[in-house]
Design an enzyme around this catalytic site. Structure first.
Site, PDB file in Angstrom:
ATOM      1  CG  ASN A   7      -1.809   1.159   1.355  1.00 25.25           C
ATOM      2  OD1 ASN A   7      -1.770   2.059   0.511  1.00 25.25           O
ATOM      3  ND2 ASN A   7      -2.620   1.184   2.379  1.00 25.25           N
ATOM      4  CE  LYS A  14      -0.393   2.890   6.813  1.00 24.79           C
ATOM      5  NZ  LYS A  14      -1.749   3.382   6.635  1.00 24.79           N
ATOM      6  NE  ARG A  91      -5.977   1.878  -0.165  1.00 22.76           N
ATOM      7  CZ  ARG A  91      -5.936   3.058   0.427  1.00 22.76           C
ATOM      8  NH1 ARG A  91      -4.811   3.516   0.919  1.00 22.76           N
ATOM      9  NH2 ARG A  91      -7.018   3.779   0.532  1.00 22.76           N
ATOM     10  CG  HIS A 180     -13.146   4.108   3.376  1.00 22.10           C
ATOM     11  ND1 HIS A 180     -13.910   5.144   3.847  1.00 22.10           N
ATOM     12  CD2 HIS A 180     -11.875   4.386   3.718  1.00 22.10           C
ATOM     13  CE1 HIS A 180     -13.134   6.032   4.440  1.00 22.10           C
ATOM     14  NE2 HIS A 180     -11.888   5.597   4.373  1.00 22.10           N
ATOM     15  CG  LEU A 209     -17.843   5.347  11.859  1.00 19.30           C
ATOM     16  CD1 LEU A 209     -18.667   5.493  13.138  1.00 19.30           C
ATOM     17  CD2 LEU A 209     -18.316   6.330  10.799  1.00 19.30           C
ATOM     18  N   GLY A 212     -10.476   8.800   8.111  1.00 22.97           N
ATOM     19  CA  GLY A 212     -11.442   9.061   7.043  1.00 22.97           C
ATOM     20  C   GLY A 212     -12.640   8.179   7.327  1.00 22.97           C
ATOM     21  NE  ARG A 241     -10.001  12.935   4.276  1.00 23.04           N
ATOM     22  CZ  ARG A 241     -10.102  11.645   3.996  1.00 23.04           C
ATOM     23  NH1 ARG A 241     -10.944  11.228   3.079  1.00 23.04           N
ATOM     24  NH2 ARG A 241      -9.361  10.758   4.634  1.00 23.04           N
ATOM     25  N   GLY A 332     -10.877   2.543  12.953  1.00 23.24           N
ATOM     26  CA  GLY A 332     -10.358   3.037  14.239  1.00 23.24           C
ATOM     27  C   GLY A 332     -11.411   3.411  15.269  1.00 23.24           C
ATOM     28  CB  ILE A 333     -14.038   6.028  15.297  1.00 24.64           C
ATOM     29  CG1 ILE A 333     -12.993   7.130  15.160  1.00 24.64           C
ATOM     30  CG2 ILE A 333     -15.183   6.462  16.186  1.00 24.64           C
ATOM     31  CD1 ILE A 333     -13.449   8.298  14.281  1.00 24.64           C
ATOM     32  CD  GLU A 335     -11.619  -2.122  13.559  1.00 24.51           C
ATOM     33  OE1 GLU A 335     -10.569  -2.325  14.187  1.00 24.51           O
ATOM     34  OE2 GLU A 335     -11.678  -2.116  12.315  1.00 24.51           O
ATOM     35  CG  ASN A 336     -10.290   0.689  18.681  1.00 23.51           C
ATOM     36  OD1 ASN A 336     -10.114  -0.411  19.186  1.00 23.51           O
ATOM     37  ND2 ASN A 336      -9.688   1.069  17.575  1.00 23.51           N
ATOM     38  CD  GLU A 385      -8.874  -0.718   4.291  1.00 25.26           C
ATOM     39  OE1 GLU A 385      -8.407  -0.386   5.396  1.00 25.26           O
ATOM     40  OE2 GLU A 385      -9.123   0.092   3.389  1.00 25.26           O
TER      41      GLU A 385
HETATM   42  P1  ADP Z   1      -7.288   5.565   8.869  1.00 23.23           P
HETATM   43  O1  ADP Z   1      -8.486   6.159   8.217  1.00 23.23           O
HETATM   44  O2  ADP Z   1      -6.098   6.463   8.884  1.00 23.23           O
HETATM   45  O3  ADP Z   1      -6.995   4.135   8.468  1.00 23.23           O
HETATM   46  P2  ADP Z   1      -8.079   4.383  11.383  1.00 23.23           P
HETATM   47  O4  ADP Z   1      -9.176   3.548  10.878  1.00 23.23           O
HETATM   48  O5  ADP Z   1      -6.858   3.704  11.902  1.00 23.23           O
HETATM   49  O6  ADP Z   1      -7.683   5.530  10.389  1.00 23.23           O
HETATM   50  O7  ADP Z   1      -8.665   5.306  12.555  1.00 23.23           O
HETATM   51  C1  ADP Z   1      -7.854   6.214  13.218  1.00 23.23           C
HETATM   52  C2  ADP Z   1      -8.702   7.045  14.140  1.00 23.23           C
HETATM   53  O8  ADP Z   1      -9.428   6.203  15.050  1.00 23.23           O
HETATM   54  C3  ADP Z   1      -7.854   7.934  15.034  1.00 23.23           C
HETATM   55  O9  ADP Z   1      -7.704   9.185  14.448  1.00 23.23           O
HETATM   56  C4  ADP Z   1      -8.670   8.034  16.288  1.00 23.23           C
HETATM   57  O10 ADP Z   1      -9.371   9.245  16.220  1.00 23.23           O
HETATM   58  C5  ADP Z   1      -9.675   6.905  16.235  1.00 23.23           C
HETATM   59  N1  ADP Z   1      -9.573   6.019  17.406  1.00 23.23           N
HETATM   60  C6  ADP Z   1      -8.728   4.982  17.605  1.00 23.23           C
HETATM   61  N2  ADP Z   1      -8.948   4.418  18.814  1.00 23.23           N
HETATM   62  C7  ADP Z   1      -9.958   5.107  19.384  1.00 23.23           C
HETATM   63  C8  ADP Z   1     -10.649   5.022  20.634  1.00 23.23           C
HETATM   64  N3  ADP Z   1     -10.355   4.110  21.542  1.00 23.23           N
HETATM   65  N4  ADP Z   1     -11.621   5.935  20.860  1.00 23.23           N
HETATM   66  C9  ADP Z   1     -11.936   6.880  19.961  1.00 23.23           C
HETATM   67  N5  ADP Z   1     -11.328   6.995  18.784  1.00 23.23           N
HETATM   68  C10 ADP Z   1     -10.349   6.142  18.490  1.00 23.23           C
END
Ligand code: ADP
Length: 398
Positions: A7, A14, A91, A180, A209, A212, A241, A332-333, A335-336, A385
């Site tokens: 990628n 990556k 990618r 995506h 989420l 991006g 963005r 990121g958001i 999942e977490n 991905e």
């Molecule tokens: P990208 O689009 O760069 O692949 P990711 O899917 O890795 O991004 O998401 C990154 C974003 O996820 C970070 O900017 C952060 O805001 C958010 N994030 C990661 N862990 C958490 C968490 N525990 N709580 C809230 N937001 C999180």
């Protein structure tokens, strides 16, 4: 049987080497600061210490040379020779309207990817550099291109056309493409498996989420709606963005601030979103903490994001035309952040979406997090991905 997934970004690469017999990661890493001072490779092989390689890497070709060397290094390499790489999956961000699925790369395919540079001037050029460098360094190894746009090629015109003169679609290909796609496809395939449904019977709203963000309305296992557009600037407010705005704001700002189109473009891509609103950070973790401390603008940024996701969920529920099996959270958001998932689902009960707060208390793993009584399931399905790229690559080269 190892597949190398590459990628290439403008200054980073990556990579993951995946053994397709069990789909396990053999090694993975990232090359940072390609073409800049201080370029470095960080490689992590399961069961081994992280390896950090600092070398001067003036372009993607040199970076890939060091990357391949790191893979086969006698001391810390994960494989013995390049012969152990069966194929390479690249990618590629934009495949335009030509590619509705992944393809084996040949001269003709390269030409089309080059034609798409106009549509993705920031993204496709480094992707092309990565492919060309790999072709030079591994001339006998088959290469596959996997496009971010491909999954969305099942959208119909009323979902992808913009209401501007039709001739601009014909002349320049101005339409909604969506991004995506590899993530949305992986999550679709995996959700079907988890729900033990045929993919063609699956209706979900997938919320990718992250830094991006995009939502995808998946009907009968196919993308039918996405809120990303002609470029990845559309849809939700993101890290930096703007997402959707009234297009008249652009000319208004150019006039009032006496700035050029490039400057407005920079503002909308790099200074907007939750960073622009909060004035604090593009990282949602920082914003959650600041909101807890009473920071009003961090709260506003999160409120805007949450309301945006709710609106698109509602819109895609309305356009699905059939029962929705699940709202799925990923990236990121998604999942977490249990907190943001809870706030997004709050108030959607009248649409049959009932979150179970205790089941929601998880991070980064597959789960159904809705109440047993919920008509529409709510799920977390971590995206992958790289694995999707590796699977397509194997399928096309086997
Ligand atoms: P990208 O689009 O760069 O692949 P990711 O899917 O890795 O991004 O998401 C990154 C974003 O996820 C970070 O900017 C952060 O805001 C958010 N994030 C990661 N862990 C958490 C968490 N525990 N709580 C809230 N937001 C999180």
């Amino acid at each position: 049987m190892n597949i190398l997934v590459i990628n290439c970004g403008s200054s980073s690469i990556k990579y993951q080497l995946i053994d397709m017999r069990d789909e396990k990661i053999v090694t993975k890493g990232v090359v940072d600061r390609v073409g800049l001072e201080g370029s470095v490779i960080e490689q992590k092989t399961p069961g081994m210490d992280k390896v950090v390689i600092k070398e001067s890497m003036e372009d993607h070709r040199v970076a890939l040379k060091y990357l391949l060397k790191a893979l086969v290094d006698e001391e810390y390499g994960a494989i013995n020779s390049m012969d152990e790489i069966y194929a390479v999956g690249h990618r590629v961000v934009h495949g335009g309207e030509k590619f509705a699925s992944s393809v084996v790369i040949d001269e003709e395919v390269m030409k089309v990817i080059e034609d798409c540079v106009e549509l993705a001037p920031l993204h496709n050029p480094p992707n092309i550099m990565g492919i060309e460098a790999c072709q030079e360094l591994m001339p006998e190894t088959p290469m596959v291109a996997v496009f971010d746009t491909a999954f969305h090629q099942t959208m119909t015109p009323e979902s992808y056309m913009y209401a501007i003169p039709y001739k601009y679609y014909e002349k320049y290909g101005i339409r909604r493409y969506g991004f995506h796609g590899t993530s949305h496809k992986y999550v679709t395939v995996r959700t079907a498996e988890l729900l033990e449904k045929d993919q063609k019977d699956l209706n979900i709203i997938n919320c990718h989420l992250g830094n991006g963000s995009s939502l995808c309305g998946v009907k009968h296992g196919e993308s039918r709606e996405t809120n990303m557009g002609f470029t990845p600037l559309a849809g939700l407010p993101m890290g930096t963005r703007s997402g959707n705005i009234d297009p008249a704001i652009i000319t208004f700002l150019m006039e009032k601030e006496d700035i050029t189109f490039e400057e407005v473009n920079h503002i909308l891509n790099k200074e907007s979103g939750v960073l622009g609103i909060s004035g604090l950070s593009s990282d949602f973790r920082d914003l959650e903490l600041a909101e807890e401390d009473g920071n009003e603008r961090a709260k506003l940024a999160l409120d805007l994001f949450i309301k945006g996701v709710k609106k698109y969920i509602g819109a895609y529920m309305a356009t699905m035309g059939e029962e929705v099996d699940a709202i799925v959270f990923t990236a990121g958001i998604g999942e977490n952040s249990a907190y943001l998932r809870e706030r997004i689902c709050d108030g959607l009960e009248s649409m049959g979406i009932e979150l179970d707060k205790s089941k929601n208390d998880i991070r980064g793993k597959e789960a159904i997090i809705s109440k047993d009584t919920s008509k529409v399931k709510v799920m977390v399905v971590p995206t992958n991905e790289e694995l999707m790229i590796a699977r397509d690559t194997l399928k096309l080269t086997k």
